[in-house]
Design an enzyme around this catalytic site. Sequence first.
Site, mmCIF file in Angstrom:
data_model
loop_
_atom_site.group_PDB
_atom_site.id
_atom_site.type_symbol
_atom_site.label_atom_id
_atom_site.label_comp_id
_atom_site.label_asym_id
_atom_site.label_seq_id
_atom_site.Cartn_x
_atom_site.Cartn_y
_atom_site.Cartn_z
ATOM 1 N N ASP A 164 1.101 2.690 3.749
ATOM 2 C CA ASP A 164 0.312 3.748 3.323
ATOM 3 C C ASP A 164 1.021 5.100 3.074
ATOM 4 O OD1 ASP A 164 -1.982 5.323 2.325
ATOM 5 O OD2 ASP A 164 -3.238 5.182 4.198
ATOM 6 N N HIS A 189 0.793 -1.262 0.136
ATOM 7 C CA HIS A 189 0.141 -0.126 -0.173
ATOM 8 C C HIS A 189 0.781 1.213 -0.055
ATOM 9 C CE1 HIS A 189 -3.928 2.011 2.180
ATOM 10 N NE2 HIS A 189 -3.136 2.813 1.066
ATOM 11 N N ASN A 211 -5.040 6.395 -7.118
ATOM 12 C CA ASN A 211 -5.636 7.818 -6.869
ATOM 13 C C ASN A 211 -4.412 9.028 -7.218
ATOM 14 O OD1 ASN A 211 -4.199 7.181 -4.359
ATOM 15 N ND2 ASN A 211 -4.985 8.640 -3.208
ATOM 16 N N HIS A 224 -10.942 0.857 0.869
ATOM 17 C CA HIS A 224 -10.359 1.799 1.909
ATOM 18 C C HIS A 224 -11.975 2.031 2.563
ATOM 19 C CE1 HIS A 224 -9.097 6.080 2.954
ATOM 20 N NE2 HIS A 224 -10.248 5.933 3.680
ATOM 21 N N HIS A 259 2.828 14.269 1.057
ATOM 22 C CA HIS A 259 2.438 15.563 0.768
ATOM 23 C C HIS A 259 3.515 16.643 1.099
ATOM 24 C CE1 HIS A 259 -1.749 14.319 -0.029
ATOM 25 N NE2 HIS A 259 -1.539 13.581 1.185
ATOM 26 N N PHE A 283 2.745 6.661 -4.745
ATOM 27 C CA PHE A 283 3.919 7.067 -4.973
ATOM 28 C C PHE A 283 3.907 8.393 -6.193
ATOM 29 C CE2 PHE A 283 7.294 3.497 -4.267
ATOM 30 C CZ PHE A 283 6.998 3.907 -3.003
ATOM 31 N N ARG A 284 2.597 8.805 -6.231
ATOM 32 C CA ARG A 284 2.026 9.994 -6.729
ATOM 33 C C ARG A 284 2.257 10.331 -8.218
ATOM 34 N NH1 ARG A 284 -1.327 10.531 -2.892
ATOM 35 N NH2 ARG A 284 -0.450 11.671 -0.891
#
Length: 406
Positions: free
Chosen positions: A294, A42, A76, A167, A298, A45-46
Amino acid sequence: MLRIQNAKSIAGTLINLDIPSEQEATIDATGLTLLPGLIDPHVHFRTPGYEHKEDWRTAAQAAISGGYTTVFDMPNTLPPTVTLELLKEKKSIIDKQLKEIGIPLRYQLFFGADKQHLNQIAKVKGQVIGIKVFMGCSTGGLVIDDDESLNAIFKIAAAENMLVAVHAEDECLMNQNKKLYVENKEYAIHSKIRNIQAAVIAVEKAIHLTRIYGTKLYILHVSSADEVELIQKAKQEGLPVYAETTPHHLFLNDSAYATLNGKAQVNPPLRASKHQYALFQAIHDGIIDTLGTDHAPHTLAEKAKAYGDCPSGMPSIEVALKLLLNAYHENKLSLNEIVSLTSKRAKEIFNLPETNDFVLVDLSKQTTIQDSQMKTKCGWSPYAGLVLTGEPVYTILNGKTYPAVT
Ligand code: DOR
Ligand code: ZN
């Protein structure tokens, strides 16, 4: 050939190991303990779309320094991974970035369930590790908050023999809760809006869908004793239900808002300390199967925003193993449990092939977590300042050695 000499097994016996490799090298592992390379089911890595927070060059370095050799990335991103085409594009970007950095990190991708693209699920069978369902909104816009779509997803997944990862937070209850606290801008309100009841409703629903369709269900980031109880019952019932918890739900609690402010904001939120004990107990009881970091970076500027604008999530892939090893010293976890949580159960649940990946750890080395040492692009850790005992020293990925220490 890569030769590892004089390492200790987790049982304490001495091990000499020859690993097929292009490299001719010998590691004197005297005083080090050998664990399997860690698997993180989980991570966020954006890439693509949020590369100002992280990309696979920085993330792969963070993973390797944390002892991780395999990761499963979440959908996401921007755009979210919701079609076969987008999945292929994402893979090619990742492969390019990993090649650039010279770290062939093993990875799998979760596919995002999206109401407009349910027909895509069957198309990506065999190319993804599972389908991710956001039952409540989190970072990014993905959400499945209606029963009709949820039923459809669980049904398709069962027919295609694909795993569903949830989720589990109920969108409807969280929206109701939000209205109660519109005036309050404290970060700690986050744990009240996204309360345990929201998690319980969603976990119950997901388990029931597995009961109906037989879908293999992986419950992400279990954060409370209440969810553990439901999962225990589902397992006793013989349902194919598996559970993950996170470093932050094990090692932080809702008192952290006072010191970390927005950095403590995460979904699902931090809970009262009694839930930490319940999660450790659930690991001992075999109810929690895995640890997913997770890892959700940010920037510091984003995390400094006021409640309402501050995004949820925190980085953790490079400190998770240190936290676990420190917990071993505090008699909270055994080395066997650490291996179960970080590789053994993931291999079993997700049917992963055997690898030649290892991590050599120094169980007695003390380190202080420092933001300046972080390899993640966001450059901070919620654990900064903590003194921990035990650290990864070498990570061995596919026969190649990478120094893990910073
Ligand atoms: O806190 C979270 N951050 N929870 C999630 O579900 C998503 C993640 C992120 O991507 O930032
Ligand atoms: Zn996540």
